[in-house]
Every structure is written in C-alpha cells, then in structure tokens.
Write an enzyme that holds these catalytic residues in place. Structure first.
Site, PDB file in Angstrom:
ATOM      1  N   GLU A 101       0.830  -1.205   0.000  1.00  0.00           N
ATOM      2  CA  GLU A 101       0.000   0.000   0.000  1.00  0.00           C
ATOM      3  C   GLU A 101       0.868   1.259   0.000  1.00  0.00           C
ATOM      4  OE1 GLU A 101      -2.055  -2.975   2.870  1.00  0.00           O
ATOM      5  OE2 GLU A 101      -0.053  -2.577   2.067  1.00  0.00           O
ATOM      6  N   ALA A 203      11.704 -36.303  -8.679  1.00  0.00           N
ATOM      7  CA  ALA A 203      11.865 -36.449 -10.125  1.00  0.00           C
ATOM      8  C   ALA A 203      12.009 -37.933 -10.417  1.00  0.00           C
ATOM      9  CB  ALA A 203      13.089 -35.672 -10.613  1.00  0.00           C
ATOM     10  N   ARG A 233      13.633 -23.666  -5.458  1.00  0.00           N
ATOM     11  CA  ARG A 233      14.575 -23.427  -4.358  1.00  0.00           C
ATOM     12  C   ARG A 233      14.598 -21.953  -3.964  1.00  0.00           C
ATOM     13  NH1 ARG A 233      19.998 -27.168  -5.451  1.00  0.00           N
ATOM     14  NH2 ARG A 233      18.942 -29.206  -5.362  1.00  0.00           N
ATOM     15  N   THR A 245      21.706 -38.793   0.885  1.00  0.00           N
ATOM     16  CA  THR A 245      21.909 -37.947  -0.300  1.00  0.00           C
ATOM     17  C   THR A 245      23.259 -37.250  -0.235  1.00  0.00           C
ATOM     18  OG1 THR A 245      19.532 -37.591  -0.587  1.00  0.00           O
ATOM     19  CG2 THR A 245      21.002 -35.971  -1.586  1.00  0.00           C
ATOM     20  N   ASP A 249      25.840 -38.111  -3.196  1.00  0.00           N
ATOM     21  CA  ASP A 249      25.979 -37.086  -4.231  1.00  0.00           C
ATOM     22  C   ASP A 249      26.806 -35.866  -3.823  1.00  0.00           C
ATOM     23  OD1 ASP A 249      24.273 -38.684  -5.753  1.00  0.00           O
ATOM     24  OD2 ASP A 249      22.467 -37.626  -5.076  1.00  0.00           O
ATOM     25  N   GLY A 344      15.477 -38.565  -0.555  1.00  0.00           N
ATOM     26  CA  GLY A 344      15.341 -39.834  -1.246  1.00  0.00           C
ATOM     27  C   GLY A 344      14.121 -40.580  -0.734  1.00  0.00           C
ATOM     28  N   SER A 345      14.000 -41.829  -1.118  1.00  0.00           N
ATOM     29  CA  SER A 345      12.798 -42.590  -0.787  1.00  0.00           C
ATOM     30  C   SER A 345      12.627 -42.778   0.718  1.00  0.00           C
ATOM     31  CB  SER A 345      12.834 -43.943  -1.493  1.00  0.00           C
ATOM     32  OG  SER A 345      13.953 -44.712  -1.072  1.00  0.00           O
TER      33      SER A 345
END
Length: 421
Positions: A101, A203, A233, A245, A249, A344-345
């Site tokens: 505003e 994914a 992100r 993970t 990775d 992950g799973s």
C-alpha cells in the site's frame, strides 16, 4: 490476463445491448416493466464486481513479484484506481521494507484522496517493522478499499478492516479470495500452524524410478525441468535432504538463479555421519546449514560441526531416526516458514508417514529404468490396503520440454487453501 478480462467485459456490454433491444422488439408495450435504467442498474452491479476482479487480478500479478524475497511476510500487491484509471501500483518487495500500500501511494501519479485501493491482503493495523497501513489509507483520504483476503495474523485478523470502516472508508472483502489465499499458502499455513509448509519434490522416470539399480540419478529430467527446480529453491526458505543424499551425491543444495537467495540447508542425520568436508558445510556465513540429529550422535562431532558454523538440532527419536514432527516444531520456532523436501525414498516415506507434507510436486521424464531393486520416490513399509492410500487432488500439470510437472495437494488441504475466511 489483464487485457483478456477487459475484452471480456467489453463483449458482455455488446451482448447486453443486443438482448435489451431484442426484448423491446418482442415486447413493445412492456413499458416500465422493461425499463433500461433498471436493467442497467442490474448490469452495472455485475460490471462493478467484474471491474473489482480485474483490478484485483492486477494486484495479484504485482504481489507475485515478491516471491522468494518477502518471507516470512506474505506477498502483497496493491493498485490505486481513480476515475476508472490506475494511478498507482505497488507490491511488498522485501521483508522489513515498505508494504504494498505504501509503495502504491508513493508511485501515484496524482493525489490519491477519493481513490479506491485494491489490495490482495488486509492492510495491517499494528506497528511492526513499518507503520500501520490502515492508518496511512485513512490519512490519505482513500474512499474505498477492496481487499482480497483477511489476514490470519492474530495481530491483524480483521482489525485493519474495522479501523478503515470506523474512519468512513467503504470496504469490500473477498474479491478473488481463493486466488489471494493460494498465493500466500505458505504464510497462511505458517501463521496458524507455527511450523513450516512442506513441499515434497521428486523427479522420476515414467515407470516411477528415481535412480537406476546402481544408484545413478543424474540426470533423469531434462535441463528445462531442472531449471524450474532452481526456481522452487528460490521460492522456499529451506531445503531438506537426508544424510544418504549427502554421502552419495555431495550436493551443494544452493539456488543457481541470479539474484536469488540460497535456501537454508537442513540435513536429517540421526547419527551425524556427514563428512566434515561435505559441500553443504562450506560457506556457512552466506549459506547456513542445520543438522537435525538425535542423542545417538557423538557429542564431540556435534562440537566440531558447530565450530564449522553449522547449527545442530537435537531431535527426539522415532524408530531410531530423527522425529520429523519434532524437527518441524523446532524449525518453526527458528522462523523457517517453508521447506522444499528433496529427499530420497527413505526420507520421503518418513515424511509422509509422519504427516508433515502439505504439497507434492513430481517431475516425470519419458524414460524407462526398470529394475525390481531400483528406488522409487517413497520408501518405508508402504500401504497394504489400497483403500487407505492417501488420494491427492491434482492442481495443475505443466510441461518442460519432454518432461511434465504435476502439482498436487491432499484433498482436505486443497479445500483449506480455497476456504473462505
């Protein structure tokens, strides 16, 4: 969208005129029973609603410019209209800075007294980091305020509306309310639940695999889909993965969009197996990392990790792992309002089992991986009775080159997103 709505209103005026003259031809003696002024009054009421929606849609478009930059504040947009002309626009750009505003009034091309302001969220009525916006609208002589949604913040919660009404401002509430609430689904959840809004992102291949049987997962989706993940992100305050993970990775878990802030990195690691040279432990001053662990972890390693700049959170145990509900409570207390779960799973399965997920985003690539032992997005014991499997509502489907993105909510959560205040 703005021009489309204008064209739609113009088309309806032509249709109205055609219907009126057609009815007069059919009923030439209708007289006052078919009075043009009466019909116009009815039509103009509908037109006013449509014009309100038109300007509110513009306010929503402005509000979206603050995505990823205003949390824990809500995204808000404002449009000033006088004599059927937009004379000023603004949006909340950053937490601690001027509200929508204030920016709209500052940008006005002429005196705003007598104008109508369209704002996506109820103007604040309390002194925070900035003065109350409701007081400013009263001071500037705003004649009408059209508000998309009430503010659930207990410090506001209708007080801004009442303050403006008491000062003689004509206030309308609820224009494009579902869209206004959905824009700030994170804010509405956090301000009421006091813990982060969690989005589970995954994914997978067309046959539902997140990696090959050997563990290879880079890359299942294409470049366009991965670029969209970077936008996600930037949108949420934190990003969370499990220690597996990190060990497999060694990701940085940063946002690679220019001009965007990096999310806070949260690692679920019940025994603190994380290597001291892990990428997520670097540059803690600019990109902090929280390590969620349990009392199973060595106290000496906790001390070393804290010396590196990481924040260690001791959580309750659940089946020998980090209790995620306890973690969410601690993160909420730390001011983290939203979290992108890229686990992950195993972590995904635990998150769903413990009921911390509000929204699911799945990227699906047109490739087949196969393998009975290749991992799927959700691990854990799974559902044995199909009738008890949670059923989601698909909100929308988008395409990124050859990949598709599905956004879904639990049915009751979807209802809550769209419910009226």
């Amino acid at each position: 969208m703005f021009l489309t709505l204008v064209k739609s209103i113009g088309s309806e005026i032509v249709i109205f005129q055609s219907i009126f003259y057609f009815l007069r031809l059919l009923f030439p003696f209708a007289g006052e029973a078919l009075n043009l002024c009466d019909l116009l009054r009815f039509f103009l009421f509908g037109k006013e609603i449509k014009m309100d929606a038109l300007y509110m849609q513009r306010a929503l478009e402005l509000a979206q410019k603050g995505i990823g930059r205003v949390h824990p504040n809500p995204m808000v947009g404002a449009v000033l209209v006088k004599d059927h002309r937009i004379i000023g626009e603004g949006y909340h750009k950053k937490c601690g800075e001027a509200h929508a505003e204030v920016n709209a009034i500052a940008a006005a091309s002429e005196d705003v007294s007598g104008a109508t302001i369209y704002v996506t969220l109820e103007p604040c009525s309390h002194q925070g980091r900035t003065p109350p916006c409701a007081d400013l609208l009263i001071e500037k002589g705003i004649a009408r305020a059209v508000v998309g949604s009430l503010d659930p913040n207990p410090l506001v919660a209708g007080r801004g509306i009442r303050k403006m009404q008491d000062a003689g401002i004509n206030v309308s509430v609820g224009v494009l309310e579902p869209e206004c609430r959905k824009l700030n689904e994170v804010f509405f959840h956090y301000i009421t639940a006091k813990h982060p809004y969690v989005v589970m992102k995954t994914a997978m291949s067309l046959d539902g695999k997140i990696a090959t049987v050997s563990g290879q997962s880079q890359w299942i989706t294409g470049e366009a889909a991965r670029a969209d993940v970077q936008a996600l992100r930037a949108q949420y305050t934190a990003i969370m993965v499990g220690v597996e993970t990190i060990l497999c990775d060694d990701p940085r878990l940063t946002c690679r969009l220019e001009g965007s802030e990096n999310p806070i990195r949260i690692i679920a690691d019940s025994k603190l197996r994380i290597p001291l040279d892990a990428a997520v432990l670097q540059n803690q001053a600019d990109n902090p990392t929280y390590l969620a662990t349990t009392d199973q972890s060595p106290s000496e390693k906790r001390r070393v990790l804290e010396q590196l700049g990481a924040k260690v959170l001791i959580c309750r145990q659940r089946d020998g792992k980090v209790d995620l509900t306890d973690l969410m409570e601690q993160l909420g207390c730390a001011g983290i309002d939203s979290l992108l779960l890229e686990g992950g799973s195993t972590l995904n399965g635990a998150a769903l089992e413990q009921g911390i997920v509000q929204k699911v985003i799945a990227y699906i690539a047109p490739l087949l991986i196969g393998g009975a032992n290749a991992k799927t997005p959700i691990g854990g014991p799974g559902i044995s009775d199909l009738s008890k499997a949670p059923r989601l509502t698909i909100d929308r489907i988008e395409r990124y080159d050859e990949d598709i993105k599905i956004i879904a909510y639990w049915k009751e959560m979807m209802t809550d997103v769209y419910r009226h205040c």
